[in-house]
Every structure is written in structure tokens, then in C-alpha cells.
Design a protein around this motif. Sequence first.
Motif, short mmCIF file in Angstrom:
data_model
loop_
_atom_site.label_atom_id
_atom_site.label_comp_id
_atom_site.label_asym_id
_atom_site.label_seq_id
_atom_site.Cartn_x
_atom_site.Cartn_y
_atom_site.Cartn_z
N ASP A 157 -10.11 42.44 7.64
CA ASP A 157 -9.31 41.59 6.76
C ASP A 157 -9.73 40.14 7.00
O ASP A 157 -10.66 39.89 7.79
CB ASP A 157 -7.81 41.78 7.06
N SER A 158 -9.04 39.23 6.34
CA SER A 158 -9.43 37.83 6.50
C SER A 158 -8.22 36.92 6.36
O SER A 158 -7.18 37.34 5.84
CB SER A 158 -10.47 37.45 5.44
N ALA A 159 -8.37 35.69 6.80
CA ALA A 159 -7.32 34.68 6.65
C ALA A 159 -7.97 33.38 6.18
O ALA A 159 -8.90 32.88 6.84
CB ALA A 159 -6.61 34.45 7.98
N VAL A 160 -7.50 32.86 5.05
CA VAL A 160 -7.93 31.54 4.60
C VAL A 160 -7.04 30.53 5.30
O VAL A 160 -5.82 30.58 5.16
CB VAL A 160 -7.78 31.38 3.07
N TYR A 182 -18.37 41.94 -6.37
CA TYR A 182 -18.42 40.73 -5.54
C TYR A 182 -17.94 39.52 -6.35
O TYR A 182 -17.13 38.73 -5.89
CB TYR A 182 -19.86 40.56 -5.06
N THR A 183 -18.44 39.41 -7.58
CA THR A 183 -18.11 38.26 -8.42
C THR A 183 -16.66 38.32 -8.88
O THR A 183 -15.97 37.30 -8.95
CB THR A 183 -19.08 38.20 -9.62
N LEU A 184 -16.18 39.53 -9.18
CA LEU A 184 -14.78 39.67 -9.63
C LEU A 184 -13.82 39.27 -8.50
O LEU A 184 -12.70 38.86 -8.76
CB LEU A 184 -14.50 41.11 -10.07
N GLY A 185 -14.27 39.41 -7.26
CA GLY A 185 -13.43 39.00 -6.11
C GLY A 185 -13.67 37.56 -5.71
O GLY A 185 -13.25 37.14 -4.63
N GLY A 186 -14.35 36.79 -6.50
CA GLY A 186 -14.65 35.38 -6.18
C GLY A 186 -16.14 35.24 -5.89
O GLY A 186 -16.88 34.72 -6.69
N GLY A 187 -16.56 35.80 -4.74
CA GLY A 187 -17.97 35.76 -4.37
C GLY A 187 -18.30 34.52 -3.57
O GLY A 187 -18.60 33.46 -4.12
N LEU A 188 -18.22 34.67 -2.25
CA LEU A 188 -18.50 33.56 -1.33
C LEU A 188 -19.95 33.72 -0.86
O LEU A 188 -20.24 34.56 -0.02
CB LEU A 188 -17.53 33.64 -0.14
N MET A 202 -12.33 39.17 10.15
CA MET A 202 -12.46 40.05 11.31
C MET A 202 -12.67 41.45 10.80
O MET A 202 -12.01 41.87 9.85
CB MET A 202 -11.17 40.07 12.13
N LEU A 203 -13.58 42.16 11.43
CA LEU A 203 -13.64 43.59 11.15
C LEU A 203 -14.02 44.35 12.40
O LEU A 203 -14.58 43.80 13.34
CB LEU A 203 -14.54 43.91 9.96
N THR A 204 -13.64 45.61 12.39
CA THR A 204 -13.91 46.44 13.56
C THR A 204 -14.38 47.82 13.14
O THR A 204 -14.08 48.28 12.05
CB THR A 204 -12.65 46.58 14.46
N GLY A 228 -3.54 32.58 2.98
CA GLY A 228 -3.56 33.90 2.38
C GLY A 228 -4.82 34.65 2.78
O GLY A 228 -5.52 34.24 3.71
N ARG A 229 -5.09 35.75 2.06
CA ARG A 229 -6.26 36.59 2.38
C ARG A 229 -7.26 36.50 1.23
O ARG A 229 -6.90 36.20 0.11
CB ARG A 229 -5.84 38.06 2.50
N ALA A 230 -8.51 36.85 1.52
CA ALA A 230 -9.54 36.88 0.48
C ALA A 230 -9.80 38.32 0.09
O ALA A 230 -10.08 39.16 0.95
CB ALA A 230 -10.82 36.24 1.01
N VAL A 231 -9.72 38.60 -1.21
CA VAL A 231 -9.82 39.99 -1.67
C VAL A 231 -11.16 40.62 -1.29
O VAL A 231 -11.22 41.82 -0.97
CB VAL A 231 -9.53 40.09 -3.19
N ASN A 232 -12.24 39.84 -1.29
CA ASN A 232 -13.55 40.43 -0.98
C ASN A 232 -13.68 40.86 0.47
O ASN A 232 -14.59 41.62 0.81
CB ASN A 232 -14.67 39.44 -1.31
N PHE A 233 -12.81 40.37 1.33
CA PHE A 233 -12.95 40.73 2.75
C PHE A 233 -11.75 41.54 3.23
O PHE A 233 -11.43 41.55 4.41
CB PHE A 233 -13.20 39.47 3.59
#
Length: 446
Positions: A316-319, A138-144, A374-376, A400-405
Motif C-alpha cells: 500500500d502507500s501513503a501520500v 497505469y494511466t487510469l490510476g494517475g501514473g507516476l 511499502m510492499l512485502t 491518503g493512498r495512491a490507487v496505483n500502489f
Amino acid sequence: MTSMTSMTSSRHLTELPLLRPGDPGYDDELAGFQTGFAQRPDLVVPARGTADVAAAVRYAAERRLPVGIKATGHGLPGPVDGGVLVSTRHMDRVSVDPEARTARVQAGVRWGQVVAAAEPYGLAPLNGSAPSVGAVSYTLGGGLGVLAREFGYAADHVRSLDIVTADGRARHVTPGSDLYWALLGGGHAFGVVTEMEIGLVPVRTLYGGSLAFDGRDVDPAVVLRAYEEWTRTVPDGLTSSFAAVPYPDIPALPPHVRGRYVVSVRVAHTGPDGDRIVAPLRRVGAVLSDSLREMPYAESHTIHSDPDFPHAYYGDSAVLGEWDLDAVAGVLGRTGPEAAGAMCVVQVNHLGGALARPAPNSVPYREGTFLVRMLTMADRERAREILDPAFELLAPVTLGRAVNFAFGAGDRGAGLYDATTRERLAGIKSRYDPANLFRRNYGVSG
Ligand SMILES: Cc1cc2nc3c(=O)[nH]c(=O)nc-3n(C[C@H](O)[C@H](O)[C@H](O)COP(=O)(O)OP(=O)(O)OC[C@H]3O[C@@H](n4cnc5c(N)ncnc54)[C@H](O)[C@@H]3O)c2cc1C
């Protein structure tokens, strides 16, 4: 600086309890939260410490085998066939130094353990919504986290990391080094992090919870609009998100959400005046449930009430660089229970605040205003059919996208970093992992 600790041991892989397909314990080691991907490595190494990890990496490096890493299985990038998998779940020690306000966290530790260890000292880590998620990845991917807008990303609070790199060496990594910058943001692609030291924050209680509406009674787009307008008025340190969740009609769920399309706003605030601040939200429409209250930080996992049972999901996600109500409302239209024909969860996180502060790490897109996730639970192919056009609606305002999501639905690497960050990460990657041993992860290697 990055230093090489003297080789912890010259242990050989043959001295470890190794698991191959069919061995008792092989499947247990692979079991995890994400059940959507088949994991079938040739060799699983249930590591008990750095020496085990180093032996596994050296074994793989000598044979040029890809190395995967698994702690809890919440963020597996995709199916695995062959190669070596380092399982870190037995490396589960956490210790707190209350004077220094730090914690040392091994690779297999889940956030719930860190919250529990810090709580007696009136301290808290920058954990996310679910206590079962692994703290290190989680932390290596930022961690929101729950308190993200007040304190920034979890990655911004890391004091040091211990890692085994592709050459099998154990390194102690501290601020100022290239590897420190790269690991915190791009961290899944550079080696196996065995332990990290993190800063804790002095938080005992917070005002928070969830305010929910029935999406069939109150138009979800109306709640969304009210939510975004409300975020413009909140104190800088208040963290919140919007969620739209069509719950299945199954007995395992609490009666008030069962079979309903629940649209909610989740809040976490350590300052005063919580009730006054959320008052405009309570007036948006008929409230389905309201759990907003003062609570001990140890109860912060109840704010999101993420599912705690293993299942398959893709997402996936979108910032977003800027807010676009029509586009995000369009996403709700496409992913709602009637339109999608499969369970889709949409979450919108308010960014900014301390998340926008520069930090000496590779967490990108700090100028982002909102994160749309968004996830399904649909199967992987159907997931792409539902989610790709929905993300397309957001494309004009997406940074862009967030690696954690990134949950296995899209390309592995595209869009996870801006061009400058990606180029620097690629340069560091080519020095520390030239053979791309750690290619089974999201990140710079695509
Ligand atoms: C229910 C749920 C809630 C979540 N909530 C949040 C949230 O609030 N905020 C947020 O930012 N994220 C959140 N996430 C995303 C989560 O942080 C990522 O999926 C993270 O990668 C999970 O780590 P893990 O160890 O639990 O999972 P794993 O699947 O075990 O690990 C994920 C990947 O991380 C890499 N990895 C694991 N351990 C190491 C290591 N020691 N060294 C190097 N690489 C490693 C590997 O590539 C591995 O495939 C959530 C995910 C889920 C499913």
C-alpha cells in the motif's frame, strides 16, 4: 465531450472463443505478474477488439454478473471467484504519430512497447519504472513515471479514451466531459477502456540511475535524511526516489546485491549538470554501486531495475502532506530485514514539481510532498501485521493512498480520494454503472 460511437457490431458472446474453468487456455489467460491471488472467473473473454469487449459487457450486464479486467496482472485488487473476466492482452497495438507527438495505445499494451515505438522519433511516453506494466491501467490510476516531476502524471497527458461502459456501448471520451475527468484517476471503476491516445514528450536521453549503499554499513535513516535534505536543493524538474530493499541470498540476483540490505537513491533528470547535482549524495557514505550516467531514454527501466518475474506481493502507500523524518525512519525500523522477518520493500517518491499542477482529471492529493510505498512478499495476513503498524506511524501526516500502489493489502476504497473527489466520482459512477458491474476494481465503489 463523451460521444457514443455507433455500435461497433452487434456481435454476440456466443461468437467469441470463451473460456471456462478446465478449458485449454483458461489458465494461460489468467496467468500474470501477481501470483498472490487465485483468479477463477466463470467466464474469460480473450478480447480481440471493442466488439468483443462490448459483447462481454452486455452479456454480464444482462445477468448482473461482475466484470473484471486483466491486462498484465500487475495490479489485480484481490482474488476473483465467478463472474466475467475480460482479458485485454491480445489488444496490443501501439502506433505513434511523430508530427502530432501522440501515440494510440490499445488496452493490452505494456509500457516497454510504447517506449520502443516512440524512441526512433526522439519521443518518450510518461511510463513508470517497469516496462512490463500495462500502459492503460497505469494511466487510469494517475501514473507516476520516471519523469513525473518534470511532466506531471501520465493522466495529465491523455488526449482521448475509448471505453465500453456498463451498458455495453462504445464511447469516445475527450477533455471536457465528466467521464474524461473520472476515468483519469478513478478509471478502473467505469468500464473497459479499449484504447487511449496520449501525448509524448521530446526526450531522447536523460541523466539517471541508482546510487546504492549497503544498509548494514551506512545507517538507512542517515541516507533517508540526506535524501530528503537533498530534494530541497534539486531543480524543479528532477525526479527521484529513495528505496530500501533487503535482497534475498539467491543465485538469480546479481552478486553486488545478493543477500544485502540495499538502500538507494534513484534519479532521472533531463537537464544539465547531473553529476554536479548528485555530488552531495555520493558523499553520504561508502557507495555500494553507482549507475548514474547519461543514458538513452530507452534504458530508463534500468534506473529502478524492478523484478520482471511473476511473484506474490502485498502493499500500500501513503501520500504525505508534509515530511516527517522520525515517522519515515520509524517505518524503516519496522520493515528492515531483522525487524520484519519477511522481505519488505520501502520506497519514498519525491512529489511536487509538475505533479502539483492542477489538471482536468480526478488524480487526487496534488499537494502531496512525498509518497511512501511499502510492499512485502510475506503472505497476506502477515503483510497486514507488518504494514498496518508501519502505516500507522505515518497517519498524522498522511493525506491518503495512491490507487496505483494499492496491492491487495488494505481496504479497497478507503482513502484513495479526498471527500470532494470521491463524491463527484460516486455521482458519475452512479450514472454510468448504476448496477456496479465494475466492482472488482479499486476505486470509488470501495
Ligand atoms: C513492478 C511494478 C512496477 C510499477 N511501477 C509503477 C510506476 O512506476 N508508477 C505507477 O504509477 N504505477 C506503477 N505500478 C502500478 C501499476 O501502474 C498498477 O498496478 C496498474 O494497475 C497495473 O496495470 P496492469 O494492466 O499492468 O495490471 P492489471 O493487473 O492487468 O490491471 C490492474 C487493474 O486495472 C484495471 N484495468 C486493467 N485494464 C483496464 C482497462 N482496459 N480499463 C479499465 N480498467 C482496467 C482492472 O481493475 C485491473 O484489475 C507498478 C506495479 C508493479 C507491479
